[in-house]
Design an enzyme around this catalytic site. Structure first.
Site, PDB file in Angstrom:
ATOM      1  N   GLY A   1      34.684  40.463  41.603  1.00 38.41           N
ATOM      2  CA  GLY A   1      33.560  41.183  41.014  1.00 38.41           C
ATOM      3  C   GLY A   1      32.779  40.311  40.063  1.00 38.41           C
ATOM      4  O   GLY A   1      33.222  39.224  39.679  1.00 38.41           O
TER       5      GLY A   1
ATOM      6  N   ASP B   1      37.271  30.630  44.197  1.00 40.22           N
ATOM      7  CA  ASP B   1      36.181  31.562  43.943  1.00 40.22           C
ATOM      8  C   ASP B   1      34.874  30.763  44.113  1.00 40.22           C
ATOM      9  O   ASP B   1      34.346  30.650  45.231  1.00 40.22           O
ATOM     10  CB  ASP B   1      36.353  32.157  42.527  1.00 40.22           C
ATOM     11  CG  ASP B   1      35.208  33.054  42.067  1.00 40.22           C
ATOM     12  OD1 ASP B   1      34.167  33.114  42.740  1.00 40.22           O
ATOM     13  OD2 ASP B   1      35.329  33.694  40.999  1.00 40.22           O
TER      14      ASP B   1
ATOM     15  N   LYS C   1      44.593  40.127  35.801  1.00 41.71           N
ATOM     16  CA  LYS C   1      44.153  38.726  35.855  1.00 41.71           C
ATOM     17  C   LYS C   1      43.639  38.371  34.482  1.00 41.71           C
ATOM     18  O   LYS C   1      42.887  39.149  33.885  1.00 41.71           O
ATOM     19  CB  LYS C   1      43.064  38.594  36.921  1.00 41.71           C
ATOM     20  CG  LYS C   1      42.051  37.465  36.732  1.00 41.71           C
ATOM     21  CD  LYS C   1      41.149  37.353  37.955  1.00 41.71           C
ATOM     22  CE  LYS C   1      39.728  36.966  37.570  1.00 41.71           C
ATOM     23  NZ  LYS C   1      38.830  36.907  38.754  1.00 41.71           N
TER      24      LYS C   1
ATOM     25  N   LYS D   1      33.440  37.104  46.970  1.00 39.00           N
ATOM     26  CA  LYS D   1      32.469  37.956  46.286  1.00 39.00           C
ATOM     27  C   LYS D   1      31.250  38.027  47.196  1.00 39.00           C
ATOM     28  O   LYS D   1      30.559  37.011  47.375  1.00 39.00           O
ATOM     29  CB  LYS D   1      32.063  37.342  44.946  1.00 39.00           C
ATOM     30  CG  LYS D   1      33.178  37.295  43.930  1.00 39.00           C
ATOM     31  CD  LYS D   1      32.732  36.631  42.647  1.00 39.00           C
ATOM     32  CE  LYS D   1      33.857  36.643  41.626  1.00 39.00           C
ATOM     33  NZ  LYS D   1      33.537  35.803  40.442  1.00 39.00           N
TER      34      LYS D   1
ATOM     35  N   ASN E   1      37.801  29.591  36.059  1.00 38.88           N
ATOM     36  CA  ASN E   1      36.361  29.379  36.237  1.00 38.88           C
ATOM     37  C   ASN E   1      35.973  27.896  36.109  1.00 38.88           C
ATOM     38  O   ASN E   1      35.043  27.534  35.383  1.00 38.88           O
ATOM     39  CB  ASN E   1      35.536  30.236  35.268  1.00 38.88           C
ATOM     40  CG  ASN E   1      35.545  31.703  35.672  1.00 38.88           C
ATOM     41  OD1 ASN E   1      36.209  32.521  35.018  1.00 38.88           O
ATOM     42  ND2 ASN E   1      34.867  32.041  36.753  1.00 38.88           N
TER      43      ASN E   1
ATOM     44  N   GLU F   1      43.295  30.906  40.068  1.00 42.78           N
ATOM     45  CA  GLU F   1      41.945  30.992  40.645  1.00 42.78           C
ATOM     46  C   GLU F   1      41.041  29.911  40.071  1.00 42.78           C
ATOM     47  O   GLU F   1      40.937  29.756  38.857  1.00 42.78           O
ATOM     48  CB  GLU F   1      41.386  32.390  40.338  1.00 42.78           C
ATOM     49  CG  GLU F   1      40.002  32.653  40.897  1.00 42.78           C
ATOM     50  CD  GLU F   1      39.550  34.102  40.622  1.00 42.78           C
ATOM     51  OE1 GLU F   1      40.417  34.980  40.396  1.00 42.78           O
ATOM     52  OE2 GLU F   1      38.330  34.335  40.612  1.00 42.78           O
TER      53      GLU F   1
ATOM     54  N   SER G   1      40.345  42.434  35.431  1.00 47.62           N
ATOM     55  CA  SER G   1      40.126  41.069  34.969  1.00 47.62           C
ATOM     56  C   SER G   1      39.904  41.116  33.459  1.00 47.62           C
ATOM     57  O   SER G   1      38.987  41.777  32.990  1.00 47.62           O
ATOM     58  CB  SER G   1      38.907  40.484  35.689  1.00 47.62           C
ATOM     59  OG  SER G   1      38.571  39.224  35.159  1.00 47.62           O
TER      60      SER G   1
ATOM     61  N   LYS H   1      41.637  35.475  32.067  1.00 52.10           N
ATOM     62  CA  LYS H   1      40.821  34.278  32.044  1.00 52.10           C
ATOM     63  C   LYS H   1      41.524  33.237  31.187  1.00 52.10           C
ATOM     64  O   LYS H   1      42.103  33.576  30.138  1.00 52.10           O
ATOM     65  CB  LYS H   1      39.455  34.612  31.427  1.00 52.10           C
ATOM     66  CG  LYS H   1      38.635  35.570  32.272  1.00 52.10           C
ATOM     67  CD  LYS H   1      38.214  34.908  33.563  1.00 52.10           C
ATOM     68  CE  LYS H   1      37.227  35.764  34.333  1.00 52.10           C
ATOM     69  NZ  LYS H   1      36.765  35.097  35.562  1.00 52.10           N
TER      70      LYS H   1
ATOM     71  N   ASP I   1      42.533  32.922  35.977  1.00 51.92           N
ATOM     72  CA  ASP I   1      41.263  32.428  36.505  1.00 51.92           C
ATOM     73  C   ASP I   1      40.650  31.474  35.483  1.00 51.92           C
ATOM     74  O   ASP I   1      40.360  31.875  34.355  1.00 51.92           O
ATOM     75  CB  ASP I   1      40.314  33.626  36.759  1.00 51.92           C
ATOM     76  CG  ASP I   1      39.002  33.218  37.410  1.00 51.92           C
ATOM     77  OD1 ASP I   1      38.795  32.007  37.661  1.00 51.92           O
ATOM     78  OD2 ASP I   1      38.174  34.116  37.667  1.00 51.92           O
TER      79      ASP I   1
HETATM   80  O1  OSB Z   1      35.246  34.457  38.024  1.00 55.16           O
HETATM   81  O2  OSB Z   1      35.872  36.305  38.800  1.00 55.16           O
HETATM   82  C1  OSB Z   1      35.138  35.676  38.035  1.00 55.16           C
HETATM   83  C2  OSB Z   1      33.028  38.100  35.944  1.00 55.16           C
HETATM   84  C3  OSB Z   1      31.861  37.372  35.824  1.00 55.16           C
HETATM   85  C4  OSB Z   1      31.790  36.127  36.391  1.00 55.16           C
HETATM   86  C5  OSB Z   1      32.878  35.588  37.078  1.00 55.16           C
HETATM   87  C6  OSB Z   1      34.058  36.311  37.207  1.00 55.16           C
HETATM   88  C7  OSB Z   1      34.134  37.572  36.605  1.00 55.16           C
HETATM   89  C8  OSB Z   1      35.328  38.395  36.608  1.00 55.16           C
HETATM   90  C9  OSB Z   1      35.135  39.889  36.447  1.00 55.16           C
HETATM   91  O3  OSB Z   1      36.454  37.957  36.649  1.00 55.16           O
HETATM   92  C10 OSB Z   1      35.599  40.673  37.615  1.00 55.16           C
HETATM   93  C11 OSB Z   1      35.122  42.104  37.540  1.00 55.16           C
HETATM   94  O4  OSB Z   1      33.945  42.372  37.859  1.00 55.16           O
HETATM   95  O5  OSB Z   1      35.911  42.951  37.158  1.00 55.16           O
HETATM   96 MG    MG Z   2      36.752  33.905  39.389  1.00 52.54          MG
END
Ligand code: OSB
Ligand code: MG
Length: 374
Positions: free
Chosen positions: A291, A238, A160, A262, A190, A213, A134, A162, A188
């Site tokens: 993660g 997520d 992936k 998760k 968020n 995502e 990520s 962000k 992703d």
């Molecule tokens: O949205 O998946 C997420 C890390 C912190 C908070 C939210 C996310 C993430 C990651 C990191 O995408 C994934 C990883 O631990 O490698």
């Molecule tokens: Mg996510």
């Protein structure tokens, strides 16, 4: 099993490089390590992943510390089991990361008491998991290309990135131009967009992404269903799936084809199994394991979860070296040449916590007395 001790040790860990998402930047994060001890001396470990601020979910390291010490510890009886734990704390609404920290430590302990690797103990079916990486928001597209090409060279089989408003279509277009259609790529958000941003997703729809995502609100299911009807790229949830009930609602509404599970977000491995058994076992739909920048301790639980049969996509489980200069477990998690991470055959999560180091790093530490069983 007869539990005799619950211990919390809070440390701060520093990432090798800043990780930026649509909700903020992280370079150092708190980790509350949970250690449970059984009367024969065997131990179990897990990690509370809540961050300093309530930006990913409403939990923080402070709320988790409070909820564990003030409300969860009092419910923990000496005869507790990992499967029985959720019922003991069901009066506590929410606070899944706090609950999961204790629950997953119990799973590790139980697996060790049974001399079995945690992944086999929970019903895992593979001894190597597909590792993805990520990648945080980068200061420039040139930097993004450099970072991604480094990870590809290291052997990660899926990337992936962000995204956030203003940094979405361009980075995807650029990565496709540099690395071609062959790169397994997903994004992703968020929860950074609303349904009125649908044109951004129509545009992203042209780039052959594996999935998008959590594009919309952190608790939303309804607008995600609306968006899903207008684009071809599968939506992956997520933040919006916090328990089995959310997964059922997401199915009935048509909000997503894929769930990033998760374990800490859903309250632990028990709820992870329930969501897996519904989404994959009943619906035949894939999941993968997400993660939260875990240390090697939390990563052990993620690796175990990623061995479940319904995990059909690469998980956000990278090697220790992707996150930290030095991990707090031995051996550190490493990437195999084929882009997988091996699930260890040693008991429990399969790595040893460097407890001397952890105690030296501790910002605070507490031993909590347990309520007697019947
Ligand atoms: O949205 O998946 C997420 C890390 C912190 C908070 C939210 C996310 C993430 C990651 C990191 O995408 C994934 C990883 O631990 O490698
Ligand atoms: Mg996510």
């Amino acid at each position: 099993m007869e539990l005799r001790k619950l211990e919390l040790i809070e440390v701060r860990v520093r990432l090798r490089s800043e990780f930026e998402t649509s909700f903020g930047k992280t370079v150092e994060r708190p980790a509350i390590l949970v250690r449970v001890e059984e009367k024969g001396g065997e131990e179990g470990w897990a990690e509370v992943v809540a961050d300093e601020g309530p930006w990913y979910s409403y939990e923080t390291n402070e709320t988790a510390w409070l909820v564990i010490t003030k409300f969860i510890a009092g419910q923990l009886r000496t005869d507790v089991s990992a499967r029985g734990f959720p019922a003991l704390v069901s009066r506590i609404r929410g606070h899944n990361m706090a609950k999961a920290g204790v629950e997953m430590a119990l799973w590790d302990l139980e697996a060790r008491l049974n001399s079995r690797p945690l992944w086999r103990y929970i019903g895992g079916v593979r001894d190597r998991i597909l590792s993805g990486v990520s990648v945080g928001i980068q200061p420039s597209l040139e930097q993004l290309v450099r970072v991604v090409s480094g990870y590809i060279e290291e052997g990660y089989g899926r990337v992936k990135i962000k995204i956030k408003p203003g940094y979405d279509v361009e980075p995807v277009r650029r990565l496709r131009k540099e690395f071609g259609e062959g790169l397994r790529l997903q994004v992703d958000a968020n929860a950074a967009y609303t349904i009125s941003d649908i044109d951004v997703f129509r545009e992203l729809d042209k780039y052959g992404l594996l999935m998008i995502e959590q594009p919309l609100g952190w608790r939303d299911l309804v607008d995600h269903a609306e968006l899903a009807r207008h684009i071809r790229t599968p939506i992956c949830l997520d933040e919006s799936v916090q328990d089995l009930g959310d997964a059922k609602a997401a199915y009935l509404l048509g909000s997503a084809l894929i769930i990033n599970v998760k374990p800490p977000r859903v309250g632990g491995l028990g709820e992870t199994l329930r969501i897996h058994d519904f989404w994959y076992g009943q619906l035949g739909r894939p999941i993968w394991i997400g993660g939260m920048l875990e240390t090697g301790v939390g990563r052990g639980h993620l690796v175990a979860a990623a061995t479940l049969p319904g995990v059909k996509y690469h998980s956000d489980i990278s090697a220790s070296s992707r996150y930290y200069e030095e991990d707090i477990v031995e051996p550190p998690w490493t990437l195999n040449k084929d882009g997988t991470i091996s699930a260890p055959e040693r008991p429990g999560i399969g790595v040893e916590v460097l407890s001397d180091k952890v105690y030296r790093m501790a910002k605070r530490r507490l031993e909590v007395p347990l309520a007697q069983g019947p």
